[in-house]
Design a protein around this motif. Structure first.
Motif, PDB file in Angstrom:
ATOM      1  N   GLY A 198       0.722  -1.374  -0.118  1.00 59.04           N
ATOM      2  CA  GLY A 198      -0.034  -0.011  -0.034  1.00 59.04           C
ATOM      3  C   GLY A 198       0.869   1.164   0.011  1.00 59.04           C
ATOM      4  O   GLY A 198       1.883   1.191  -0.582  1.00 59.04           O
ATOM      5  N   LEU A 199       0.483   2.221   0.799  1.00 60.65           N
ATOM      6  CA  LEU A 199       1.123   3.511   0.658  1.00 60.65           C
ATOM      7  C   LEU A 199       2.660   3.350   1.474  1.00 60.65           C
ATOM      8  O   LEU A 199       3.453   4.148   0.882  1.00 60.65           O
ATOM      9  N   SER A 200       2.732   2.549   2.271  1.00 63.15           N
ATOM     10  CA  SER A 200       4.008   2.048   2.895  1.00 63.15           C
ATOM     11  C   SER A 200       5.180   1.909   1.790  1.00 63.15           C
ATOM     12  O   SER A 200       6.211   2.080   2.152  1.00 63.15           O
ATOM     13  N   ALA A 201       4.860   1.344   0.367  1.00 66.20           N
ATOM     14  CA  ALA A 201       5.726   1.081  -0.500  1.00 66.20           C
ATOM     15  C   ALA A 201       6.223   2.446  -1.269  1.00 66.20           C
ATOM     16  O   ALA A 201       7.295   2.354  -1.851  1.00 66.20           O
ATOM     17  N   GLY A 212      14.326  20.175 -20.917  1.00 72.02           N
ATOM     18  CA  GLY A 212      13.133  19.356 -20.971  1.00 72.02           C
ATOM     19  C   GLY A 212      13.270  17.817 -21.789  1.00 72.02           C
ATOM     20  O   GLY A 212      12.328  17.136 -22.110  1.00 72.02           O
ATOM     21  N   ARG A 213      14.468  17.792 -22.278  1.00 71.70           N
ATOM     22  CA  ARG A 213      14.745  16.338 -22.803  1.00 71.70           C
ATOM     23  C   ARG A 213      15.665  15.409 -22.307  1.00 71.70           C
ATOM     24  O   ARG A 213      15.503  14.251 -22.278  1.00 71.70           O
ATOM     25  N   THR A 214      16.713  16.225 -21.666  1.00 73.72           N
ATOM     26  CA  THR A 214      17.916  15.222 -20.857  1.00 73.72           C
ATOM     27  C   THR A 214      17.700  15.499 -19.475  1.00 73.72           C
ATOM     28  O   THR A 214      17.681  16.582 -18.984  1.00 73.72           O
ATOM     29  N   TRP A 215      17.477  14.468 -18.847  1.00 70.92           N
ATOM     30  CA  TRP A 215      17.152  14.310 -17.310  1.00 70.92           C
ATOM     31  C   TRP A 215      18.113  13.701 -16.316  1.00 70.92           C
ATOM     32  O   TRP A 215      18.745  12.602 -16.990  1.00 70.92           O
ATOM     33  N   SER A 216      18.248  14.358 -15.235  1.00 76.15           N
ATOM     34  CA  SER A 216      19.193  13.581 -14.386  1.00 76.15           C
ATOM     35  C   SER A 216      18.454  13.661 -12.780  1.00 76.15           C
ATOM     36  O   SER A 216      17.957  14.462 -12.574  1.00 76.15           O
ATOM     37  N   ARG A 217      18.467  12.465 -12.279  1.00 76.93           N
ATOM     38  CA  ARG A 217      17.895  12.454 -10.854  1.00 76.93           C
ATOM     39  C   ARG A 217      18.738  13.166  -9.833  1.00 76.93           C
ATOM     40  O   ARG A 217      20.000  13.243 -10.059  1.00 76.93           O
ATOM     41  N   LEU A 218      18.002  13.558  -8.850  1.00 78.90           N
ATOM     42  CA  LEU A 218      18.829  14.540  -7.978  1.00 78.90           C
ATOM     43  C   LEU A 218      19.503  13.724  -6.986  1.00 78.90           C
ATOM     44  O   LEU A 218      20.112  14.323  -6.134  1.00 78.90           O
ATOM     45  N   GLY A 219      19.574  12.396  -6.907  1.00 79.76           N
ATOM     46  CA  GLY A 219      20.012  11.578  -5.966  1.00 79.76           C
ATOM     47  C   GLY A 219      19.368  10.531  -5.293  1.00 79.76           C
ATOM     48  O   GLY A 219      18.228  10.221  -5.903  1.00 79.76           O
ATOM     49  N   ASP A 220      20.010   9.973  -4.730  1.00 79.44           N
ATOM     50  CA  ASP A 220      19.130   8.380  -4.109  1.00 79.44           C
ATOM     51  C   ASP A 220      18.254   8.829  -2.680  1.00 79.44           C
ATOM     52  O   ASP A 220      17.693   8.116  -2.195  1.00 79.44           O
ATOM     53  N   LYS A 221      18.165  10.080  -2.438  1.00 73.98           N
ATOM     54  CA  LYS A 221      17.357  10.577  -1.266  1.00 73.98           C
ATOM     55  C   LYS A 221      16.068  11.386  -1.761  1.00 73.98           C
ATOM     56  O   LYS A 221      16.292  11.910  -2.555  1.00 73.98           O
ATOM     57  N   PRO A 222      14.989  10.959  -1.225  1.00 77.33           N
ATOM     58  CA  PRO A 222      13.860  11.932  -1.676  1.00 77.33           C
ATOM     59  C   PRO A 222      14.319  13.361  -1.347  1.00 77.33           C
ATOM     60  O   PRO A 222      14.676  13.743  -0.443  1.00 77.33           O
ATOM     61  N   VAL A 223      13.309  14.046  -2.164  1.00 73.70           N
ATOM     62  CA  VAL A 223      13.247  15.627  -1.738  1.00 73.70           C
ATOM     63  C   VAL A 223      11.970  15.940  -0.416  1.00 73.70           C
ATOM     64  O   VAL A 223      12.059  16.916  -0.031  1.00 73.70           O
ATOM     65  N   LEU A 224      11.323  14.909  -0.622  1.00 69.31           N
ATOM     66  CA  LEU A 224       9.887  14.647   0.227  1.00 69.31           C
ATOM     67  C   LEU A 224       9.902  13.378   0.536  1.00 69.31           C
ATOM     68  O   LEU A 224       9.579  12.664  -0.075  1.00 69.31           O
ATOM     69  N   ALA A 225      10.238  13.419   1.888  1.00 71.45           N
ATOM     70  CA  ALA A 225      10.215  11.907   2.549  1.00 71.45           C
ATOM     71  C   ALA A 225       9.088  11.605   3.575  1.00 71.45           C
ATOM     72  O   ALA A 225       8.639  12.743   4.290  1.00 71.45           O
ATOM     73  N   ARG A 226       8.427  10.570   3.562  1.00 70.84           N
ATOM     74  CA  ARG A 226       7.316  10.417   4.612  1.00 70.84           C
ATOM     75  C   ARG A 226       8.057  10.792   5.805  1.00 70.84           C
ATOM     76  O   ARG A 226       8.987  10.750   6.385  1.00 70.84           O
ATOM     77  N   SER A 227       6.935  11.161   7.105  1.00 73.04           N
ATOM     78  CA  SER A 227       7.475  11.715   8.183  1.00 73.04           C
ATOM     79  C   SER A 227       7.789  10.575   9.285  1.00 73.04           C
ATOM     80  O   SER A 227       8.404  10.807  10.017  1.00 73.04           O
ATOM     81  N   GLY A 228       6.873   9.529   9.130  1.00 74.53           N
ATOM     82  CA  GLY A 228       7.052   8.592  10.144  1.00 74.53           C
ATOM     83  C   GLY A 228       6.026   8.913  11.515  1.00 74.53           C
ATOM     84  O   GLY A 228       6.394   8.388  12.504  1.00 74.53           O
ATOM     85  N   GLU A 229       5.726  10.052  11.793  1.00 79.16           N
ATOM     86  CA  GLU A 229       5.099  10.594  13.093  1.00 79.16           C
ATOM     87  C   GLU A 229       3.874  10.083  12.779  1.00 79.16           C
ATOM     88  O   GLU A 229       3.092  10.262  12.230  1.00 79.16           O
ATOM     89  N   ALA A 260       2.478   9.961   7.539  1.00 75.92           N
ATOM     90  CA  ALA A 260       3.212   9.141   8.662  1.00 75.92           C
ATOM     91  C   ALA A 260       3.818   7.796   7.725  1.00 75.92           C
ATOM     92  O   ALA A 260       4.890   7.292   7.904  1.00 75.92           O
ATOM     93  N   VAL A 261       2.919   7.293   6.991  1.00 79.45           N
ATOM     94  CA  VAL A 261       3.250   5.799   6.189  1.00 79.45           C
ATOM     95  C   VAL A 261       3.779   6.083   5.075  1.00 79.45           C
ATOM     96  O   VAL A 261       4.650   5.455   4.586  1.00 79.45           O
ATOM     97  N   GLY A 262       3.513   7.166   4.148  1.00 78.18           N
ATOM     98  CA  GLY A 262       3.974   7.410   2.772  1.00 78.18           C
ATOM     99  C   GLY A 262       3.497   8.625   2.127  1.00 78.18           C
ATOM    100  O   GLY A 262       2.623   9.253   2.590  1.00 78.18           O
ATOM    101  N   VAL A 263       4.081   8.833   0.953  1.00 80.59           N
ATOM    102  CA  VAL A 263       3.798  10.043   0.295  1.00 80.59           C
ATOM    103  C   VAL A 263       3.724   9.690  -1.071  1.00 80.59           C
ATOM    104  O   VAL A 263       4.448   8.862  -1.776  1.00 80.59           O
ATOM    105  N   ALA A 264       2.794  10.097  -1.989  1.00 75.88           N
ATOM    106  CA  ALA A 264       2.467  10.042  -3.270  1.00 75.88           C
ATOM    107  C   ALA A 264       1.921  11.116  -4.084  1.00 75.88           C
ATOM    108  O   ALA A 264       1.161  11.813  -3.440  1.00 75.88           O
ATOM    109  N   GLY A 265       2.016  11.090  -5.405  1.00 73.70           N
ATOM    110  CA  GLY A 265       1.459  12.080  -5.992  1.00 73.70           C
ATOM    111  C   GLY A 265       2.166  13.271  -5.995  1.00 73.70           C
ATOM    112  O   GLY A 265       3.229  13.437  -5.541  1.00 73.70           O
ATOM    113  N   GLY A 266       1.296  14.371  -6.418  1.00 71.56           N
ATOM    114  CA  GLY A 266       1.779  15.728  -6.183  1.00 71.56           C
ATOM    115  C   GLY A 266       1.783  16.511  -7.141  1.00 71.56           C
ATOM    116  O   GLY A 266       1.886  16.472  -8.290  1.00 71.56           O
TER     117      GLY A 266
END
Length: 170
Positions: free
Chosen positions: A108-111, A123-140, A146-152
């Protein structure tokens, strides 16, 4: 509205990174063409982001490129999937592609432990900003994320003083 007679206009392609599905479309107008960013699923269950380009005159003929970038390293927030693209043209020389990462564990959302960003000068050549998310689940406990984040969606909000603020809704 009425469904277009040529639907689906962007079907899966055998042997491609998008062989099992083309989902989560996000369209950007660039000059005299549309760019349709989407999540493509392959026969191994991996999902990555591609783009189709079509002229304004014929939205049934798309030239596809993808994947735009690979999923993250094992253990990263986007090791299994990069889905739900949302593209923002920040300026003529800077584009951002926000996406939801699936780590390949959880259900579910925890994935979906976080959202990432890839950048492009054109807008044609793309590079990921790294292996860490720019917005992570809070876990609170009890928090909406708390469980996960999606969409946006990222929206530009002009302030009364003329400055610009960016708001990220997810």
């Amino acid at each position: 509205g009425q469904r277009h007679e040529s639907n689906p206009i962007l079907p899966p392609r055998k042997g491609g990174f998008d062989s099992t599905g083309c989902t989560n479309p996000w369209v950007v107008k660039a000059g005299d063409a549309y760019r349709l960013f989407y999540s493509g699923g392959d026969d191994k269950g991996t999902q990555r982001i591609g783009v189709g380009t079509a002229t304004l005159d014929d939205l049934t003929k798309w030239t596809r490129v993808g994947p735009l970038f690979e999923t993250g390293a094992p253990g990263s927030f986007d090791a299994r999937w990069c889905v739900l693209p949302h593209v923002v043209r920040m300026s003529d020389e800077r584009w951002h592609l926000y996406y939801t990462g699936n780590a390949g564990r959880g259900s579910g959302l925890s994935a979906f432990p976080g959202m990432g960003v890839a950048t492009s000068p054109d807008g044609r050549t793309w590079s990921r900003l790294g292996d860490k998310p720019v917005l992570a689940r809070s876990g609170e406990h009890g928090a909406a994320d708390a469980v996960g984040v999606a969409g946006g969606s990222v929206l530009r909000v002009r302030q009364r003083d003329g400055s610009t603020h960016w708001r990220f809704y997810y």
